[in-house]
Design an enzyme around this catalytic site. Structure first.
Site, PDB file in Angstrom:
ATOM      1  N   PHE A   1       0.873  -1.380  -0.155  1.00  0.00           N
ATOM      2  CA  PHE A   1      -0.053   0.160   0.140  1.00  0.00           C
ATOM      3  C   PHE A   1       0.923   1.460  -0.024  1.00  0.00           C
ATOM      4  O   PHE A   1       0.862   2.052   0.892  1.00  0.00           O
ATOM      5  CB  PHE A   1      -0.971   0.025   1.153  1.00  0.00           C
ATOM      6  CG  PHE A   1      -2.408   0.794   1.076  1.00  0.00           C
ATOM      7  CD1 PHE A   1      -3.213   0.379  -0.080  1.00  0.00           C
ATOM      8  CD2 PHE A   1      -2.352   1.815   1.592  1.00  0.00           C
ATOM      9  CE1 PHE A   1      -4.317   0.716  -0.331  1.00  0.00           C
ATOM     10  CE2 PHE A   1      -3.620   2.857   1.033  1.00  0.00           C
ATOM     11  CZ  PHE A   1      -4.610   2.167   0.238  1.00  0.00           C
TER      12      PHE A   1
ATOM     13  N   HIS B   1       3.301   4.580  -0.617  1.00  0.00           N
ATOM     14  CA  HIS B   1       3.249   5.819  -0.688  1.00  0.00           C
ATOM     15  C   HIS B   1       4.423   6.510  -1.116  1.00  0.00           C
ATOM     16  O   HIS B   1       5.724   5.723  -0.916  1.00  0.00           O
ATOM     17  CB  HIS B   1       2.392   6.428   0.537  1.00  0.00           C
ATOM     18  CG  HIS B   1       3.040   6.148   1.845  1.00  0.00           C
ATOM     19  ND1 HIS B   1       4.158   6.478   2.050  1.00  0.00           N
ATOM     20  CD2 HIS B   1       2.544   5.145   2.876  1.00  0.00           C
ATOM     21  CE1 HIS B   1       4.361   5.898   3.351  1.00  0.00           C
ATOM     22  NE2 HIS B   1       3.508   5.088   3.681  1.00  0.00           N
TER      23      HIS B   1
ATOM     24  N   HIS C   1       7.657   5.376   1.256  1.00  0.00           N
ATOM     25  CA  HIS C   1       8.054   4.062   0.645  1.00  0.00           C
ATOM     26  C   HIS C   1       9.056   4.279  -0.158  1.00  0.00           C
ATOM     27  O   HIS C   1      10.093   3.802  -0.589  1.00  0.00           O
ATOM     28  CB  HIS C   1       7.160   2.815   0.534  1.00  0.00           C
ATOM     29  CG  HIS C   1       6.213   2.460   1.556  1.00  0.00           C
ATOM     30  ND1 HIS C   1       5.063   2.957   1.351  1.00  0.00           N
ATOM     31  CD2 HIS C   1       6.574   1.863   2.452  1.00  0.00           C
ATOM     32  CE1 HIS C   1       4.297   2.231   2.445  1.00  0.00           C
ATOM     33  NE2 HIS C   1       5.198   1.630   3.294  1.00  0.00           N
TER      34      HIS C   1
ATOM     35  N   GLN D   1       3.802  -9.940  13.060  1.00  0.00           N
ATOM     36  CA  GLN D   1       4.167  -8.582  13.753  1.00  0.00           C
ATOM     37  C   GLN D   1       2.859  -8.178  14.064  1.00  0.00           C
ATOM     38  O   GLN D   1       2.893  -6.917  14.790  1.00  0.00           O
ATOM     39  CB  GLN D   1       5.001  -7.628  13.015  1.00  0.00           C
ATOM     40  CG  GLN D   1       4.321  -7.016  11.694  1.00  0.00           C
ATOM     41  CD  GLN D   1       5.505  -6.236  10.848  1.00  0.00           C
ATOM     42  OE1 GLN D   1       6.396  -7.093  10.381  1.00  0.00           O
ATOM     43  NE2 GLN D   1       5.319  -5.162  11.023  1.00  0.00           N
TER      44      GLN D   1
ATOM     45  N   LYS E   1      10.453   7.067  10.302  1.00  0.00           N
ATOM     46  CA  LYS E   1       9.148   7.134  10.791  1.00  0.00           C
ATOM     47  C   LYS E   1       8.642   6.102  11.998  1.00  0.00           C
ATOM     48  O   LYS E   1       8.055   6.286  12.747  1.00  0.00           O
ATOM     49  CB  LYS E   1       7.973   6.830   9.581  1.00  0.00           C
ATOM     50  CG  LYS E   1       6.634   6.301   9.845  1.00  0.00           C
ATOM     51  CD  LYS E   1       5.694   7.491  10.056  1.00  0.00           C
ATOM     52  CE  LYS E   1       4.355   7.256  10.211  1.00  0.00           C
ATOM     53  NZ  LYS E   1       3.899   5.649  10.899  1.00  0.00           N
TER      54      LYS E   1
ATOM     55  N   MET F   1       3.294  10.106   6.493  1.00  0.00           N
ATOM     56  CA  MET F   1       2.702   9.401   5.399  1.00  0.00           C
ATOM     57  C   MET F   1       2.668   7.980   6.086  1.00  0.00           C
ATOM     58  O   MET F   1       3.762   7.668   6.625  1.00  0.00           O
ATOM     59  CB  MET F   1       3.383   9.412   4.122  1.00  0.00           C
ATOM     60  CG  MET F   1       2.964  10.747   3.316  1.00  0.00           C
ATOM     61  SD  MET F   1       3.654  10.394   1.520  1.00  0.00           S
ATOM     62  CE  MET F   1       3.381  12.075   1.260  1.00  0.00           C
ATOM     63  N   SER F   2       1.570   7.397   5.947  1.00  0.00           N
ATOM     64  CA  SER F   2       1.570   6.024   6.303  1.00  0.00           C
ATOM     65  C   SER F   2       0.248   5.175   5.664  1.00  0.00           C
ATOM     66  O   SER F   2      -0.661   5.919   5.381  1.00  0.00           O
ATOM     67  CB  SER F   2       0.928   6.247   7.827  1.00  0.00           C
ATOM     68  OG  SER F   2       0.452   4.814   8.521  1.00  0.00           O
TER      69      SER F   2
HETATM   70  P1  AMP Z   1       5.441  -0.283   6.164  1.00  0.00           P
HETATM   71  O1  AMP Z   1       5.105  -0.773   4.906  1.00  0.00           O
HETATM   72  O2  AMP Z   1       4.751   0.726   6.810  1.00  0.00           O
HETATM   73  O3  AMP Z   1       6.186  -1.408   7.148  1.00  0.00           O
HETATM   74  O4  AMP Z   1       6.886   0.459   6.020  1.00  0.00           O
HETATM   75  C1  AMP Z   1       8.013   0.081   5.153  1.00  0.00           C
HETATM   76  C2  AMP Z   1       9.105   0.974   5.376  1.00  0.00           C
HETATM   77  O5  AMP Z   1       8.668   2.093   4.939  1.00  0.00           O
HETATM   78  C3  AMP Z   1       9.536   1.053   6.821  1.00  0.00           C
HETATM   79  O6  AMP Z   1      11.028   1.078   6.848  1.00  0.00           O
HETATM   80  C4  AMP Z   1       8.804   2.306   7.325  1.00  0.00           C
HETATM   81  O7  AMP Z   1       9.626   2.757   8.230  1.00  0.00           O
HETATM   82  C5  AMP Z   1       9.136   3.165   5.933  1.00  0.00           C
HETATM   83  N1  AMP Z   1       8.024   4.187   6.069  1.00  0.00           N
HETATM   84  C6  AMP Z   1       6.836   4.221   6.159  1.00  0.00           C
HETATM   85  N2  AMP Z   1       6.032   5.588   6.268  1.00  0.00           N
HETATM   86  C7  AMP Z   1       7.285   6.352   5.921  1.00  0.00           C
HETATM   87  C8  AMP Z   1       7.155   8.070   5.682  1.00  0.00           C
HETATM   88  N3  AMP Z   1       6.061   8.753   5.722  1.00  0.00           N
HETATM   89  N4  AMP Z   1       8.522   8.225   5.535  1.00  0.00           N
HETATM   90  C9  AMP Z   1       9.511   7.568   5.365  1.00  0.00           C
HETATM   91  N5  AMP Z   1       9.432   6.045   5.609  1.00  0.00           N
HETATM   92  C10 AMP Z   1       8.338   5.662   5.894  1.00  0.00           C
END
Ligand code: AMP
Length: 292
Positions: free
Chosen positions: A32, A34, A37, A62, A150, A185-186
Protein backbone atom coordinates in the site's frame (compact mmCIF):
# COMPACT_ATOMS: atom_id res chain seq x y z
CA UNK A 1 10.70 -4.92 -13.17
CA UNK A 2 11.13 -8.55 -12.26
CA UNK A 3 8.53 -10.07 -9.92
CA UNK A 4 9.44 -13.06 -7.75
CA UNK A 5 7.35 -14.96 -5.26
CA UNK A 6 9.62 -17.83 -4.23
CA UNK A 7 12.99 -17.93 -2.47
CA UNK A 8 14.90 -19.80 -5.22
CA UNK A 9 13.59 -17.39 -7.85
CA UNK A 10 14.56 -14.12 -6.05
CA UNK A 11 17.88 -15.69 -5.04
CA UNK A 12 18.79 -16.60 -8.58
CA UNK A 13 17.92 -13.08 -9.81
CA UNK A 14 20.12 -11.57 -7.10
CA UNK A 15 22.94 -14.02 -7.80
CA UNK A 16 22.87 -12.93 -11.43
CA UNK A 17 22.88 -9.21 -10.50
CA UNK A 18 25.73 -9.71 -8.07
CA UNK A 19 27.62 -11.66 -10.72
CA UNK A 20 27.29 -8.63 -12.98
CA UNK A 21 28.96 -6.52 -10.28
CA UNK A 22 25.80 -4.84 -9.02
CA UNK A 23 25.41 -3.45 -5.52
CA UNK A 24 22.17 -4.80 -4.03
CA UNK A 25 19.82 -2.43 -2.19
CA UNK A 26 16.82 -3.73 -0.28
CA UNK A 27 13.65 -1.97 0.93
CA UNK A 28 11.27 -4.17 2.95
CA UNK A 29 7.63 -2.99 3.06
CA UNK A 30 4.11 -4.15 3.78
CA UNK A 31 2.78 -2.55 0.59
CA UNK A 32 0.00 0.00 0.00
CA UNK A 33 2.89 2.18 -1.04
CA UNK A 34 3.14 5.95 -0.73
CA UNK A 35 5.87 8.55 -1.24
CA UNK A 36 7.48 7.59 2.09
CA UNK A 37 8.19 4.09 0.81
CA UNK A 38 9.32 5.39 -2.57
CA UNK A 39 11.76 7.82 -0.94
CA UNK A 40 13.50 4.77 0.54
CA UNK A 41 14.05 3.43 -2.97
CA UNK A 42 15.72 6.75 -3.81
CA UNK A 43 17.85 6.45 -0.63
CA UNK A 44 19.02 3.00 -1.74
CA UNK A 45 20.07 4.46 -5.07
CA UNK A 46 21.78 7.41 -3.35
CA UNK A 47 23.71 4.84 -1.29
CA UNK A 48 25.19 3.54 -4.56
CA UNK A 49 22.87 0.59 -5.16
CA UNK A 50 22.24 -0.31 -8.78
CA UNK A 51 20.02 -3.36 -8.24
CA UNK A 52 17.14 -2.48 -5.98
CA UNK A 53 14.88 -5.10 -4.47
CA UNK A 54 11.62 -4.16 -2.73
CA UNK A 55 9.62 -6.72 -0.78
CA UNK A 56 5.92 -6.48 -0.09
CA UNK A 57 4.83 -8.81 2.69
CA UNK A 58 2.14 -8.13 5.26
CA UNK A 59 3.82 -10.02 8.07
CA UNK A 60 1.24 -11.76 10.27
CA UNK A 61 3.86 -12.31 13.00
CA UNK A 62 4.09 -8.60 13.81
CA UNK A 63 0.35 -8.10 14.36
CA UNK A 64 -1.33 -8.83 17.69
CA UNK A 65 -4.53 -10.91 17.82
CA UNK A 66 -6.74 -7.81 18.10
CA UNK A 67 -4.84 -5.74 15.53
CA UNK A 68 -5.57 -4.89 11.92
CA UNK A 69 -3.84 -7.75 10.04
CA UNK A 70 -6.93 -8.92 8.19
CA UNK A 71 -8.00 -5.43 7.13
CA UNK A 72 -4.50 -4.03 6.43
CA UNK A 73 -4.85 -2.10 3.13
CA UNK A 74 -3.56 -3.71 -0.05
CA UNK A 75 -3.10 -2.44 -3.59
CA UNK A 76 -0.91 -4.84 -5.51
CA UNK A 77 -1.50 -3.37 -8.97
CA UNK A 78 -0.93 0.22 -7.81
CA UNK A 79 2.19 -0.79 -5.86
CA UNK A 80 3.69 -2.56 -8.88
CA UNK A 81 3.10 0.48 -11.10
CA UNK A 82 4.73 2.85 -8.57
CA UNK A 83 7.78 0.62 -8.09
CA UNK A 84 8.17 0.14 -11.82
CA UNK A 85 8.09 3.90 -12.43
CA UNK A 86 10.64 4.45 -9.64
CA UNK A 87 13.08 2.14 -11.43
CA UNK A 88 12.98 -0.76 -8.95
CA UNK A 89 14.70 -3.82 -10.40
CA UNK A 90 12.97 -6.65 -8.55
CA UNK A 91 9.85 -7.03 -6.43
CA UNK A 92 9.73 -9.89 -3.94
CA UNK A 93 6.10 -10.70 -3.24
CA UNK A 94 6.05 -13.96 -1.30
CA UNK A 95 2.86 -15.67 -0.13
CA UNK A 96 2.72 -16.30 3.61
CA UNK A 97 3.58 -20.00 3.29
CA UNK A 98 6.86 -19.12 1.55
CA UNK A 99 7.94 -16.96 4.48
CA UNK A 100 6.44 -19.17 7.19
CA UNK A 101 6.36 -22.75 5.94
CA UNK A 102 4.50 -25.33 8.00
CA UNK A 103 6.25 -25.95 11.32
CA UNK A 104 8.19 -22.66 11.33
CA UNK A 105 9.20 -22.25 14.99
CA UNK A 106 12.18 -19.86 15.14
CA UNK A 107 11.97 -16.39 16.62
CA UNK A 108 14.44 -13.49 16.92
CA UNK A 109 14.15 -11.50 20.15
CA UNK A 110 16.11 -8.26 20.47
CA UNK A 111 15.88 -7.60 24.20
CA UNK A 112 16.07 -4.10 25.69
CA UNK A 113 15.24 -1.61 22.98
CA UNK A 114 12.25 -3.68 21.79
CA UNK A 115 10.61 -3.64 25.23
CA UNK A 116 9.31 -0.12 26.00
CA UNK A 117 6.66 1.95 24.18
CA UNK A 118 5.64 0.10 20.98
CA UNK A 119 7.01 -3.15 22.45
CA UNK A 120 4.95 -2.66 25.58
CA UNK A 121 1.76 -1.67 23.76
CA UNK A 122 2.15 -4.36 21.09
CA UNK A 123 3.55 -7.48 22.81
CA UNK A 124 5.49 -9.65 20.38
CA UNK A 125 5.45 -6.99 17.64
CA UNK A 126 9.22 -6.50 17.48
CA UNK A 127 9.88 -10.26 17.71
CA UNK A 128 7.78 -10.56 14.56
CA UNK A 129 9.63 -7.64 12.94
CA UNK A 130 13.12 -8.88 13.85
CA UNK A 131 12.32 -12.44 12.74
CA UNK A 132 10.98 -11.43 9.34
CA UNK A 133 13.72 -8.83 8.75
CA UNK A 134 16.47 -11.36 9.51
CA UNK A 135 14.74 -13.90 7.28
CA UNK A 136 14.42 -11.36 4.43
CA UNK A 137 18.07 -10.34 4.91
CA UNK A 138 19.06 -14.00 4.56
CA UNK A 139 16.97 -14.41 1.43
CA UNK A 140 18.09 -11.20 -0.31
CA UNK A 141 21.56 -10.80 1.25
CA UNK A 142 21.59 -7.09 0.39
CA UNK A 143 24.63 -4.83 0.56
CA UNK A 144 22.39 -2.01 1.80
CA UNK A 145 18.98 -2.14 3.51
CA UNK A 146 16.85 0.96 3.93
CA UNK A 147 14.30 1.63 6.68
CA UNK A 148 12.24 4.74 7.43
CA UNK A 149 12.77 6.84 10.53
CA UNK A 150 8.98 7.12 10.76
CA UNK A 151 9.22 3.77 12.60
CA UNK A 152 12.05 4.95 14.83
CA UNK A 153 11.91 2.13 17.37
CA UNK A 154 11.92 -0.39 14.51
CA UNK A 155 15.11 1.28 13.20
CA UNK A 156 16.71 0.95 16.65
CA UNK A 157 15.68 -2.72 16.96
CA UNK A 158 17.03 -3.58 13.49
CA UNK A 159 20.27 -1.64 14.14
CA UNK A 160 20.78 -3.51 17.39
CA UNK A 161 20.08 -6.90 15.74
CA UNK A 162 22.54 -6.16 12.92
CA UNK A 163 25.20 -5.15 15.44
CA UNK A 164 24.62 -8.02 17.87
CA UNK A 165 24.45 -10.73 15.19
CA UNK A 166 27.19 -9.33 12.87
CA UNK A 167 24.79 -9.26 9.93
CA UNK A 168 26.83 -8.10 6.92
CA UNK A 169 24.54 -5.31 5.74
CA UNK A 170 24.86 -1.54 5.69
CA UNK A 171 21.78 0.13 7.16
CA UNK A 172 20.43 3.42 5.81
CA UNK A 173 17.62 5.28 7.57
CA UNK A 174 15.44 7.56 5.45
CA UNK A 175 13.77 10.72 6.74
CA UNK A 176 10.03 10.73 7.39
CA UNK A 177 8.03 11.96 4.41
CA UNK A 178 5.01 14.03 5.40
CA UNK A 179 1.84 15.36 3.83
CA UNK A 180 1.80 19.14 3.28
CA UNK A 181 0.06 19.64 6.66
CA UNK A 182 2.71 17.69 8.57
CA UNK A 183 0.97 14.33 8.95
CA UNK A 184 3.52 11.55 8.45
CA UNK A 185 2.59 9.43 5.44
CA UNK A 186 1.39 5.99 6.47
CA UNK A 187 -0.59 3.20 4.85
CA UNK A 188 -2.83 3.36 7.92
CA UNK A 189 -3.84 6.98 7.15
CA UNK A 190 -6.28 5.38 4.69
CA UNK A 191 -8.35 4.23 7.70
CA UNK A 192 -9.10 7.84 8.71
CA UNK A 193 -12.50 9.35 7.92
CA UNK A 194 -12.34 12.88 6.52
CA UNK A 195 -13.19 14.36 9.96
CA UNK A 196 -10.44 12.25 11.56
CA UNK A 197 -7.99 13.18 8.80
CA UNK A 198 -8.64 16.84 9.57
CA UNK A 199 -7.56 16.26 13.20
CA UNK A 200 -4.49 14.18 12.40
CA UNK A 201 -1.95 17.02 11.79
CA UNK A 202 -2.42 18.05 15.43
CA UNK A 203 -0.39 14.97 16.38
CA UNK A 204 2.64 16.23 14.48
CA UNK A 205 2.06 19.73 15.90
CA UNK A 206 2.26 18.25 19.41
CA UNK A 207 5.64 16.69 18.60
CA UNK A 208 6.78 20.02 17.15
CA UNK A 209 5.73 21.69 20.44
CA UNK A 210 7.95 19.17 22.24
CA UNK A 211 10.86 19.86 19.87
CA UNK A 212 10.44 23.60 20.44
CA UNK A 213 10.55 23.04 24.21
CA UNK A 214 13.74 20.96 23.83
CA UNK A 215 15.42 23.56 21.61
CA UNK A 216 14.51 26.52 23.74
CA UNK A 217 15.92 24.85 26.86
CA UNK A 218 14.81 25.53 30.38
CA UNK A 219 12.37 22.62 30.51
CA UNK A 220 13.16 19.17 31.90
CA UNK A 221 11.87 15.86 30.54
CA UNK A 222 8.56 16.25 32.34
CA UNK A 223 8.03 19.80 31.12
CA UNK A 224 8.76 18.77 27.54
CA UNK A 225 6.34 15.83 27.72
CA UNK A 226 3.72 18.11 29.25
CA UNK A 227 4.10 20.56 26.34
CA UNK A 228 3.27 17.72 23.93
CA UNK A 229 0.36 16.44 26.02
CA UNK A 230 -1.16 19.92 26.34
CA UNK A 231 -1.19 20.31 22.58
CA UNK A 232 -3.17 17.07 22.21
CA UNK A 233 -5.48 17.66 25.17
CA UNK A 234 -6.54 20.89 23.46
CA UNK A 235 -7.85 18.73 20.66
CA UNK A 236 -10.78 16.48 21.63
CA UNK A 237 -10.98 13.52 19.27
CA UNK A 238 -7.34 12.50 19.66
CA UNK A 239 -6.52 10.05 22.42
CA UNK A 240 -2.95 9.91 23.71
CA UNK A 241 -1.34 6.49 23.96
CA UNK A 242 2.08 7.89 24.83
CA UNK A 243 4.12 11.05 24.16
CA UNK A 244 7.65 10.68 25.42
CA UNK A 245 11.15 12.11 25.22
CA UNK A 246 13.65 9.26 24.81
CA UNK A 247 17.20 8.38 23.91
CA UNK A 248 16.99 7.38 20.20
CA UNK A 249 19.21 4.32 20.62
CA UNK A 250 17.74 2.74 23.75
CA UNK A 251 14.26 4.27 23.86
CA UNK A 252 14.75 4.74 27.60
CA UNK A 253 14.37 8.14 29.27
CA UNK A 254 17.44 10.25 28.38
CA UNK A 255 20.15 10.47 31.05
CA UNK A 256 20.43 14.21 30.36
CA UNK A 257 19.33 16.62 27.65
CA UNK A 258 22.79 17.32 26.28
CA UNK A 259 22.55 14.56 23.64
CA UNK A 260 20.58 13.42 20.60
CA UNK A 261 16.95 13.21 21.63
CA UNK A 262 13.82 11.73 20.14
CA UNK A 263 10.26 12.82 20.76
CA UNK A 264 8.06 9.80 20.11
CA UNK A 265 4.35 9.36 20.23
CA UNK A 266 1.40 7.14 19.54
CA UNK A 267 -2.18 8.38 19.42
CA UNK A 268 -5.57 7.00 18.51
CA UNK A 269 -7.97 8.89 16.30
CA UNK A 270 -11.23 6.94 16.21
CA UNK A 271 -10.10 3.34 15.82
CA UNK A 272 -6.86 4.25 13.98
CA UNK A 273 -3.58 4.15 15.85
CA UNK A 274 -0.84 6.44 14.48
CA UNK A 275 2.82 6.70 15.46
CA UNK A 276 5.29 9.47 14.70
CA UNK A 277 8.46 11.05 16.05
CA UNK A 278 10.81 14.02 15.73
CA UNK A 279 14.55 13.72 16.17
CA UNK A 280 16.28 16.66 17.86
CA UNK A 281 20.05 16.38 17.31
CA UNK A 282 22.38 17.40 20.09
CA UNK A 283 23.05 21.12 19.77
CA UNK A 284 26.10 22.69 21.26
CA UNK A 285 25.09 25.38 23.69
CA UNK A 286 21.59 23.99 24.26
CA UNK A 287 20.54 25.39 27.59
CA UNK A 288 19.98 22.81 30.28
CA UNK A 289 17.09 22.58 32.68
CA UNK A 290 18.18 23.98 36.01
CA UNK A 291 21.50 25.31 34.74
CA UNK A 292 20.47 28.93 34.49
P1 AMP B 1 5.56 -0.36 6.18
O1 AMP B 1 5.07 -0.72 4.81
O2 AMP B 1 4.64 0.53 6.93
O3 AMP B 1 6.02 -1.58 6.96
O4 AMP B 1 6.86 0.50 5.95
C1 AMP B 1 7.93 0.02 5.18
C2 AMP B 1 9.10 0.94 5.35
O5 AMP B 1 8.72 2.26 4.94
C3 AMP B 1 9.55 1.05 6.82
O6 AMP B 1 10.97 1.12 6.86
C4 AMP B 1 8.91 2.35 7.23
O7 AMP B 1 9.60 2.98 8.30
C5 AMP B 1 9.02 3.17 5.97
N1 AMP B 1 8.06 4.28 5.99
C6 AMP B 1 6.74 4.22 6.28
N2 AMP B 1 6.20 5.46 6.25
C7 AMP B 1 7.20 6.31 5.94
C8 AMP B 1 7.28 7.73 5.75
N3 AMP B 1 6.22 8.53 5.89
N4 AMP B 1 8.47 8.29 5.43
C9 AMP B 1 9.58 7.49 5.28
N5 AMP B 1 9.56 6.14 5.44
C10 AMP B 1 8.39 5.56 5.76
Amino acid sequence: MQIHSTVPSIRSAIREARGAGKRIGFVPTMGFLHDGHLSLVDSARAAGCDFIVVSIFVNPAQFGPREDFSRYPRNEAGDKAQLESRGVDALFLPPVEVVYPYEFVSKVIVAGVSEPLEGDRRPGHFDGVATVVLKLFNIVQPDVAVFGRKDAQQCAVVARMVRDLDIPVELVFGETIREADGLAMSSRNSYLSSAERALAPRFHEALVAGATAVRSGGAGVEGIETAMKKAILACPGIEIDYLRLVDPETFAAPKDLDRDLLLVGAVKIGSTRLIDNIHVPRASGRRQHGTE
